[in-house]
Design a protein around this motif. Structure first.
Motif, PDB file in Angstrom:
ATOM      1  N   ASN A 227       8.192 -71.247  -9.981  1.00  0.00           N
ATOM      2  CA  ASN A 227       9.320 -71.976  -9.412  1.00  0.00           C
ATOM      3  C   ASN A 227      10.068 -71.154  -8.374  1.00  0.00           C
ATOM      4  O   ASN A 227      10.837 -71.692  -7.577  1.00  0.00           O
ATOM      5  N   LEU A 228       9.840 -69.849  -8.384  1.00  0.00           N
ATOM      6  CA  LEU A 228      10.453 -68.951  -7.402  1.00  0.00           C
ATOM      7  C   LEU A 228       9.520 -68.704  -6.217  1.00  0.00           C
ATOM      8  O   LEU A 228       9.846 -67.923  -5.323  1.00  0.00           O
ATOM      9  N   GLY A 229       8.352 -69.344  -6.230  1.00  0.00           N
ATOM     10  CA  GLY A 229       7.387 -69.126  -5.161  1.00  0.00           C
ATOM     11  C   GLY A 229       6.649 -67.815  -5.280  1.00  0.00           C
ATOM     12  O   GLY A 229       6.094 -67.314  -4.296  1.00  0.00           O
ATOM     13  N   ILE A 230       6.608 -67.255  -6.480  1.00  0.00           N
ATOM     14  CA  ILE A 230       5.942 -65.972  -6.709  1.00  0.00           C
ATOM     15  C   ILE A 230       4.615 -66.226  -7.409  1.00  0.00           C
ATOM     16  O   ILE A 230       4.581 -66.774  -8.521  1.00  0.00           O
ATOM     17  N   GLU A 231       3.534 -65.847  -6.764  1.00  0.00           N
ATOM     18  CA  GLU A 231       2.199 -66.024  -7.336  1.00  0.00           C
ATOM     19  C   GLU A 231       1.870 -64.836  -8.228  1.00  0.00           C
ATOM     20  O   GLU A 231       1.816 -63.693  -7.778  1.00  0.00           O
ATOM     21  N   MET A 232       1.662 -65.115  -9.481  1.00  0.00           N
ATOM     22  CA  MET A 232       1.373 -64.069 -10.456  1.00  0.00           C
ATOM     23  C   MET A 232       0.217 -64.522 -11.339  1.00  0.00           C
ATOM     24  O   MET A 232       0.377 -65.431 -12.153  1.00  0.00           O
ATOM     25  N   PRO A 233      -0.969 -63.935 -11.191  1.00  0.00           N
ATOM     26  CA  PRO A 233      -2.117 -64.390 -11.978  1.00  0.00           C
ATOM     27  C   PRO A 233      -1.972 -64.020 -13.442  1.00  0.00           C
ATOM     28  O   PRO A 233      -1.759 -62.849 -13.788  1.00  0.00           O
ATOM     29  N   GLN A 234      -2.083 -65.019 -14.281  1.00  0.00           N
ATOM     30  CA  GLN A 234      -1.948 -64.811 -15.719  1.00  0.00           C
ATOM     31  C   GLN A 234      -2.554 -66.009 -16.435  1.00  0.00           C
ATOM     32  O   GLN A 234      -2.263 -67.158 -16.098  1.00  0.00           O
ATOM     33  N   LEU A 235      -3.420 -65.750 -17.387  1.00  0.00           N
ATOM     34  CA  LEU A 235      -3.965 -66.786 -18.250  1.00  0.00           C
ATOM     35  C   LEU A 235      -3.718 -66.406 -19.703  1.00  0.00           C
ATOM     36  O   LEU A 235      -3.333 -65.269 -20.007  1.00  0.00           O
ATOM     37  N   LEU A 236      -3.957 -67.361 -20.590  1.00  0.00           N
ATOM     38  CA  LEU A 236      -3.669 -67.153 -22.009  1.00  0.00           C
ATOM     39  C   LEU A 236      -4.946 -67.207 -22.829  1.00  0.00           C
ATOM     40  O   LEU A 236      -5.836 -68.020 -22.573  1.00  0.00           O
ATOM     41  N   THR A 237      -5.029 -66.335 -23.814  1.00  0.00           N
ATOM     42  CA  THR A 237      -6.072 -66.435 -24.824  1.00  0.00           C
ATOM     43  C   THR A 237      -5.397 -66.555 -26.183  1.00  0.00           C
ATOM     44  O   THR A 237      -4.309 -66.013 -26.404  1.00  0.00           O
ATOM     45  N   ARG A 238      -6.059 -67.284 -27.065  1.00  0.00           N
ATOM     46  CA  ARG A 238      -5.493 -67.532 -28.392  1.00  0.00           C
ATOM     47  C   ARG A 238      -6.220 -66.663 -29.422  1.00  0.00           C
ATOM     48  O   ARG A 238      -7.428 -66.754 -29.576  1.00  0.00           O
TER      49      ARG A 238
END
Length: 445
Positions: A227-238
């Motif tokens: 929402n701040l226009g900041i691209e940050m790669p992150q995914l989730l694992t369970r």
């Protein structure tokens, strides 16, 4: 339902201003607040749910340097030093014990990886680590009652364990007594700027003026930053785990065999996990970020299992942008509480009991799961944000956050205040994902 966390009463009066607002009440956010307050800053922690409600209370509880990625090894060394004195310095009980961590195998490729890591770690850290090579006889002494004869492995006597459901709330209680405001449940909707830099955060209860904001939102950080226009790669694992009821006669050293892992709990039971098996819920972001995670996917073949379900639809329906004057998903979803993958975690228990037949009557007390926030190179982001002065990010700990949390918080506090950093933060900069740095995966656990 997740593990029961020791409750922490919220402050009721949201202040109008602070030096720093920390968004997120897990181990990273609370540790950051602790070291910022030690520097004399006025700090507020805002947590949308409850303190340590997500992965900070759902992890294995290991505190280790063993098999850490070389890029975070020195940070792990510093964190272990901090864990050793945390209870005494704060007058609390996190359950930390130097119980040792053992990694064993009968597979040639795994034994070779252990040997390679040990050589590299000694070159980097020298006497700061006490990890040594162990073989069948000593392994048997460290795993009394085990029917599996392992050929070799590495053992770090000074590694330890703490109690995740106890540790972060205990630290937070001390911070409140020291003047840190802790607001729960208090969702932060976004950040306001003035003159091109952070000037305030907007919570569901109003605005807090500040000169800096630290986003330590774990699994939520990428979405918040978008929402701040900041691209940050992150995914989730369970990741799924279980705990048992107390049982006598079992091993006390934390151990990973590759097929299953366990640690002795302070209550006399065990936390048990099915080795390195994790699950990834396919989401829209998984497709958006596919090419950034190719190397990570290659390294996890056979250990990572994919599924598509409710999480995909939930994230697909979420707005990518939102206004700060109306309720957000942070108020709607206070705590991520995924269902455990029961067959996988029960397989870990089955293998544990097969290895320790004297514990065959052990009973399952609870199963749970948690989302780990994973970066493309599986090491964290502990960084300022160049495009928005006053904004800092601590996330992407890839399942390592609890153990290195205190040092990560101290490093973040140093970065926020522009003090001499605890360790060189270069490897943890956000910009590595956009400046052409090659993504490298170091296989570990």
């Amino acid at each position: 339902m997740g593990p029961q966390v020791e409750p922490l009463e919220s402050d009721t009066d949201q202040p109008e201003s602070a030096d720093v607002v920390v968004v997120g009440g897990g181990i990273i956010g609370v540790s950051t607040a602790m070291y910022l307050s030690e520097k004399g800053l006025k700090v507020v922690i805002c947590e949308k749910g409850y303190i340590a409600g997500e992965q900070s209370s759902r992890n294995w509880g290991w505190v280790r340097v063993t098999r850490r990625d070389p890029r975070e090894l020195l940070l792990s060394v510093e964190s272990l030093r901090l864990w050793r004195t945390l209870d005494r310095n704060l007058g609390i009980d996190t359950g930390f014990v130097e119980s040792g961590i053992l990694a064993v195998s009968n597979k040639d490729d795994e034994l070779a990886k252990h040997q390679t890591w040990l050589t590299q770690a000694r070159e980097m850290a020298g006497d700061a680590i006490d990890t040594r090579w162990v073989e069948t006889r000593e392994i048997g002494n460290l795993m009394p009652g085990c029917q599996n004869a392992y050929r070799g492995g590495i053992f770090t006597p000074s590694d330890g364990r703490a109690e995740p459901q106890r540790a972060v709330p205990a630290i937070a209680k001390t911070l409140r007594r020291r003047g840190v405001k802790i607001l729960t449940p208090c969702a932060v909707r976004g950040v306001e700027t003035s003159g091109g830099r952070v000037s305030a955060v907007v919570t569901e209860h109003g605005t807090i003026r500040c000169s800096a904001a630290v986003i330590a939102g774990g699994a939520w950080t990428r979405y918040f930053c978008g929402n701040l226009g900041i691209e940050m790669p992150q995914l989730l694992t369970r990741a799924s785990v279980l705990r048992t009821n107390p049982v006598e006669g079992g091993p006390s050293c934390n151990t990973s065999t590759g097929d299953f892992a366990y640690r002795k709990r302070a209550d006399g039971g065990y936390t048990i996990a099915p080795g390195m098996q994790t699950h990834a819920d396919l989401t829209p972001d998984a497709f958006r970020l596919f090419f950034k995670y190719i190397e990570a996917l290659k390294s996890q073949i056979g250990a990572l299992h994919f599924r598509i379900g409710k999480q995909f639809l939930d994230e697909l329906k979420r707005p990518r942008r939102w206004e700060l004057d109306r309720p957000t998903v942070f108020e709607a979803v206070r705590t991520l509480d995924p269902d455990p993958i029961t067959p996988f975690v029960d397989d870990g228990l089955h293998q544990f009991v097969a290895a320790f037949p004297n514990l065959a009557k052990v009973e399952v007390a609870q199963r749970w799961a948690g989302y780990m926030d994973v970066t493309p190179d599986a090491i964290p982001i502990i960084s300022s944000v160049a495009k928005l002065p006053g904004l800092f990010i601590g996330t992407g700990f890839s399942g390592h956050g609890f153990g290195i949390g205190p040092a990560a918080g101290k490093l973040m506090a140093d970065i926020v205040t522009d003090d001499t950093p605890l360790v060189d933060p270069h490897n943890f900069r956000l910009s590595r994902f956009s400046d052409g740095t090659k993504i490298t995966i170091v296989e570990g656990w």
